[in-house]
Design an enzyme around this catalytic site. Structure first.
Site, short mmCIF file in Angstrom:
data_model
loop_
_atom_site.label_atom_id
_atom_site.label_comp_id
_atom_site.label_asym_id
_atom_site.label_seq_id
_atom_site.Cartn_x
_atom_site.Cartn_y
_atom_site.Cartn_z
N ARG A 139 3.79 -13.98 -30.66
CA ARG A 139 2.86 -15.09 -30.84
C ARG A 139 1.47 -14.61 -31.24
O ARG A 139 0.65 -15.39 -31.67
CB ARG A 139 2.77 -15.93 -29.56
CG ARG A 139 3.79 -17.04 -29.54
CD ARG A 139 3.46 -18.10 -28.54
NE ARG A 139 3.16 -17.56 -27.23
CZ ARG A 139 3.23 -18.29 -26.12
NH1 ARG A 139 3.60 -19.53 -26.17
NH2 ARG A 139 2.93 -17.76 -24.95
N VAL A 170 6.05 -25.43 -33.27
CA VAL A 170 6.99 -24.36 -32.91
C VAL A 170 6.36 -23.33 -31.99
O VAL A 170 5.14 -23.29 -31.82
CB VAL A 170 7.56 -23.68 -34.17
CG1 VAL A 170 8.27 -24.69 -35.04
CG2 VAL A 170 6.45 -22.99 -34.97
N GLU A 171 7.20 -22.49 -31.40
CA GLU A 171 6.80 -21.42 -30.47
C GLU A 171 5.96 -21.97 -29.31
O GLU A 171 4.98 -21.37 -28.89
CB GLU A 171 6.03 -20.31 -31.20
CG GLU A 171 6.93 -19.45 -32.07
CD GLU A 171 6.23 -18.20 -32.57
OE1 GLU A 171 5.17 -17.85 -32.04
OE2 GLU A 171 6.75 -17.57 -33.50
N GLY A 172 6.35 -23.11 -28.79
CA GLY A 172 5.60 -23.75 -27.72
C GLY A 172 4.68 -24.79 -28.31
O GLY A 172 3.71 -24.45 -28.98
#
Length: 820
Positions: free
Chosen positions: A375, A497-499
């Site tokens: 991230r 995306v990604e949280g």
């Protein structure tokens, strides 16, 4: 009056000792000396000494302190300590504390920040960027990718495999490139300025995925088999985590793997019977190997005593019997390969588990640790790269496009948009440089990675919106000559995306930060849960009284900084940036104080008071963002021509930080305490305003001309030559800047102020008047052609806009038949 004076002297002594964070015994001695002097020369008497001794003796005598203070506090703490799920514990334990720890300290060490080496590329990495990365940028046509083919061409796919774009993280011993995190970031920045589909395709295998997991946790057999094949592109990976019932709340995923006996390659073995339903899986439609997250159960005790083993990760080849892959999702007209993966009662052997049976149940920790690195790189870098390209393109367009006989970029409303674009692009690149360097130094900054993901994707959305406003009709008409439209459409993808960003801001940044980065909170939690009662009491004693002293210190520091405007705080440089360092030191103390007050007042309820948590997270975030800006300015030689960008980024961050503080005070659960806190931290109201019109005018001017600041802002992006869309835009800007003096000369000779249009006709006029050369006339004509290419938009035969593929026709026929 004398009593009040000596009371203030004693409080000031305590405050000074707290400000400098003296040890408890030294602080006690200092207060005792002040009281002794008060006894000699003032009204300090026996009652005051009795109160002092009642407080000082238990605090300083360890045995008394632990028995009468620490032990009861520990018992109370255990009762009110919030319950923590295993996934929350794994998330908190994952990663490392880095500069976020300094921010929570209340006294950041600026020398430590500036001693971090500047991020740089190796010769090999630079060669890759200048060679294969530039080549692939020249190979792609984003309009064809997004509108016609819905994919990269086979030639581009093969080029990516041949040049190991999917192997930037894989070590050289397995045939990978083994690039630094900073180099990966630069590659993704350059690619994202050309095509989001291209950067996403390259970014995902180098982020959270099988390659990363295998290198850290895989068995030797798994590493030797898969990593060389991933390096050459023989295998294309994806990772299946998200499903219909478990998005950001990955801990609740329903996908299961039941340990059982079954047949595998003609033999009876112990394996897993998997049932899963995944979606939004990037590269799934083209993947040859699937990383899968599921909950593992062992009801019959075939591999151990534990029945609910927990989240586990496995690798499944694409041809695994019963696994369904093939269809695609269609993410907002940015059609990178993305789709669902499903399976029901699929039997696989236990050695499909990444790391083998020993790593069963460790999947969430594995994912969180890798995500804390990924991230920091993929989404922040693609956002920053897009921002840099958009900044230069929008500046060029604003200078080329004319309205009311002037460049639109000279209009004050447009200058405001340009300043936001340029200032944010400068800040975003600063963040990626600093954070990826931390990764290269061995950090896994889980809190910082959440800050990067949230703020850079949000800033990209803000930036592209502003760019669309500047471009007007040019931005909203899709076509081969529109370099903004797909970025505008695709901005919500990165947000999601990604949280999801709502979750990241409201729960993750401060939720992890308060636990992970605070110097005492996690120590208290671990001490309270220590099964060794004596050791737990000793550890809790150290932590809780360290915490109390820390809180007192930050209270006095906050009061001092607030009433002095932090003017007496230290700063590493005595120049235009000194005030920013002092302000950040002040806000660091404020954050530490507010964290302790919030945790004391709300306790375990704090994690459910999401908007309180979000505002505290904003304070933490903006201190980090501003720190990165100061670090970049220093790394690049403290060039004064870049100061407008620095001022904008710092003032915008500090203004938003103060806004978060005000909203926190106004919405604090205890309104009275909110007023008190505001009186301590902001007794005179705001210290920062939005960036001034003057600063914004300076940034707008930077973006609309060729200069060192503009070049540094867009460093590393692909602009190609005049045959490339962005290259043509840059060349036209150069021509416009060169043409303006020639145009002015003609207007002066003709004694008429012409509009900056039809420059070919004006060129002929200049020749006729005898005031320009043939070369200058040719420049004006070339500029006119480029100007028209820049401002014109695409149009289509209506048939071109109809989705008229054979598959679409067949689907329509099927629906018509069903309806009949």
């Amino acid at each position: 009056m004398q009593t009040l004076l000596w009371t203030l002297i004693i409080i000031a002594t305590l405050g000074t000792a707290s400000y400098f964070r003296m040890k408890l015994m030294n602080a006690t001695i200092a207060v005792a000396i002040a009281m002794f002097l008060g006894s000699l020369f003032g009204p300090v008497g026996g009652i005051a000494w009795l109160v002092f001794l009642i407080i000082a003796i238990p605090l300083n005598v360890e045995s008394l302190r632990k028995k009468y203070l620490t032990a009861p506090m520990l018992d109370t703490y255990k009762k009110i300590m919030p319950e923590m799920s295993s996934t929350e514990r794994d998330a908190i334990d994952a990663g490392t504390v880095w500069w976020d720890g300094e921010i929570f300290s209340g006294n950041p060490n600026w020398q430590a920040l500036h001693s971090i080496p500047q991020a740089r590329l190796t010769a090999e990495e630079r060669e890759f960027l200048d060679g294969p990365v530039t080549q692939v940028c020249q190979m792609v046509n984003d309009w064809d990718i997004t509108h016609k083919d819905a994919d990269l061409t086979p030639e581009v796919w093969q080029f990516l495999k041949d040049n190991k774009f999917f192997a930037m993280i894989i070590k050289k011993q397995y045939g990978g490139l083994e690039f630094s995190a900073y180099a990966q970031s630069r590659v993704l920045q350059k690619l994202s300025g050309v095509s989001a589909v291209l950067s996403t395709t390259v970014g995902v295998p180098n982020s959270l995925g099988p390659g990363e997991l295998l290198q850290h946790y895989g068995t030797k057999e798994q590493q030797d088999h898969y990593l060389p094949r991933l390096a050459t592109g023989e295998e294309i990976p994806c990772f299946a985590l998200t499903g219909p019932e478990a998005g950001s709340d990955a801990g609740s995923l329903p996908d299961s793997g039941i340990v059982c006996k079954g047949e595998w390659e003609g033999k009876k073995v112990i394996g897993l019977r998997l049932t899963f339903d995944k979606r939004y899986i990037t590269l799934a439609p083209v993947a040859t190997v699937v990383g899968l997250a599921f909950k593992m159960y062992d009801p019959d005790g075939l591999v151990g005593d534990k029945k609910d083993i927990g989240i586990t990760c496995a690798l499944l080849p694409r041809d695994t019997k019963g696994m369904e892959i093939g269809n695609r999702h269609f993410p907002l007209n940015v059609p990178f390969q993305n789709g669902p993966i499903r399976g029901t009662d699929i039997f696989v052997p236990l050695d499909y588990i990444i790391g083998g049976v020993e790593m069963a149940g460790q999947g969430w920790r594995m994912l969180v640790e890798c995500l804390s690195v990924g991230r920091c790189i993929t989404l922040p870098s693609t956002s920053a790269g897009g921002a840099k390209s958009i900044a230069l393109a929008t500046g060029a367009y604003a200078r080329i496009r004319r309205q009311f006989k002037m460049p639109v970029g000279k209009m004050e409303g447009v200058e405001e948009m340009l300043a936001s674009i340029g200032g944010n692009a400068y800040l975003m690149d600063a963040i990626t440089s600093l954070t990826t360097k931390a990764v290269d130094l061995g950090e896994k900054p889980s809190v910082v990675s959440a800050i990067c993901k949230y703020h850079l994707t949000e800033k990209m959305r803000e930036l592209v919106n502003n760019a669309m406003d500047v471009h007007g009709g040019k931005g909203v008409m899709l076509g081969p000559n529109n370099y903004l439209g797909r970025g505008y459409q695709g901005a919500p993808i990165a947000i999601t995306v990604e949280g999801a960003n709502i979750l990241t801001r409201n729960m993750m940044i401060y939720g992890q930060g308060a636990m992970r980065s605070h110097p005492f909170v996690l120590k208290e939690l671990y001490a309270a849960s220590n099964e060794d009662k004596e050791q737990g009491l000793n550890d809790f004693d150290d932590a809780v009284f360290g915490h109390i002293g820390f809180a007192i210190s930050n209270t006095f520091r906050s009061i001092w900084f607030s009433f002095t405007g932090a003017r007496l705080a230290g700063a590493p440089f005595d120049d235009e940036t000194a005030g920013y360092y002092r302000s950040l030191q002040r806000f660091s103390s404020n954050l530490a104080l507010l964290s302790d007050v919030s945790m004391a007042v709300l306790g375990g309820e704090l994690k459910r008071r999401e908007r309180i948590s979000a505002r505290l997270g904003d304070v933490l975030s903006y201190i980090y963002l501003a720190s990165a800006v100061l670090k970049r300015y220093d790394d690049q030689g403290r060039l004064k021509e870049d100061l407008p960008l620095v001022h904008w980024a710092m003032q915008d961050s500090l203004f938003k930080l103060e806004t978060a503080l005000i909203e926190l005070f106004e919405n604090f659960p205890s309104s009275v305490l909110g007023v008190v806190l505001k009186g301590i931290i902001m007794p005179f109201g705001r210290s920062y305003r939005r960036p001034s019109d003057k600063v914004e005018h300076e940034i707008a001017s930077i973006l609309q001309s060729h200069n060192g600041s503009r070049s540094r802002l867009g460093e590393g992006q692909h602009f190609g030559d005049k045959d490339c869309l962005m290259g043509d835009l840059e060349q036209t800007l150069k021509d416009v800047l060169a043409s303006e003096p020639v145009f002015d000369k003609i207007c002066k000779a003709a004694k008429e102020r012409y509009p900056f249009t039809q420059l070919d006709i004006i060129a002929d006029k200049g020749i006729e008047l005898g005031v320009i050369t043939e070369q200058e006339a040719e420049l004006l004509k070339r500029t006119e052609a480029g100007r028209l290419r820049t401002i014109n938009v695409d149009d289509f035969d209506p048939k071109e806009l109809i989705a008229n593929t054979q598959a679409t026709k067949a689907k329509r026929r099927t629906k018509s038949t069903e309806a009949a």
